[in-house]
Design a protein around this motif. Structure first.
Motif, PDB file in Angstrom:
ATOM      1  N   GLN A  14      21.243 -42.667   2.589  1.00 56.88           N
ATOM      2  CA  GLN A  14      21.461 -42.259   1.210  1.00 56.88           C
ATOM      3  C   GLN A  14      20.548 -41.101   0.835  1.00 56.88           C
ATOM      4  N   CYS A  17      18.363 -39.649  -4.432  1.00 54.95           N
ATOM      5  CA  CYS A  17      18.812 -40.105  -5.759  1.00 54.95           C
ATOM      6  C   CYS A  17      19.489 -41.476  -5.671  1.00 54.95           C
ATOM      7  N   GLY A  18      19.804 -41.944  -4.467  1.00 57.83           N
ATOM      8  CA  GLY A  18      20.403 -43.260  -4.285  1.00 57.83           C
ATOM      9  C   GLY A  18      21.878 -43.243  -3.918  1.00 57.83           C
ATOM     10  N   SER A  19      22.513 -42.092  -3.950  1.00 57.57           N
ATOM     11  CA  SER A  19      23.951 -42.001  -3.670  1.00 57.57           C
ATOM     12  C   SER A  19      24.203 -41.754  -2.182  1.00 57.57           C
ATOM     13  N   LYS A  20      25.278 -42.361  -1.661  1.00 56.99           N
ATOM     14  CA  LYS A  20      25.724 -42.099  -0.297  1.00 56.99           C
ATOM     15  C   LYS A  20      27.035 -41.321  -0.285  1.00 56.99           C
TER      16      LYS A  20
END
Length: 62
Positions: A14, A17-20
């Motif tokens: 990821q 920022c936490g997004s994949k």
């Protein structure tokens, strides 16, 4: 796998920022990917991009 501009793809790791999830904005010798979490843009060599992409979440036109 065939990749097209506008496809949404999932990566192994990821983004900070936490997004994949990423949107492909350019395909060629390099891939240009835009993070769907924070809209950060990265440019990767084709081979490296193919290694980190695990699957296509949404194809263009679906």
């Amino acid at each position: 796998m065939e990749y097209n501009v506008g496809d949404i793809v999932r990566t192994k790791k990821q983004h900070p920022c936490g997004s994949k999830l990423w949107e492909i904005t350019r395909v060629g010798v390099d891939f240009k990917l835009k993070c769907l979490g924070c809209e950060h843009v990265v440019v990767l060599e084709r081979e490296k991009a193919k290694k980190i992409i695990t699957k296509i979440e949404k194809k263009v036109g679906e």
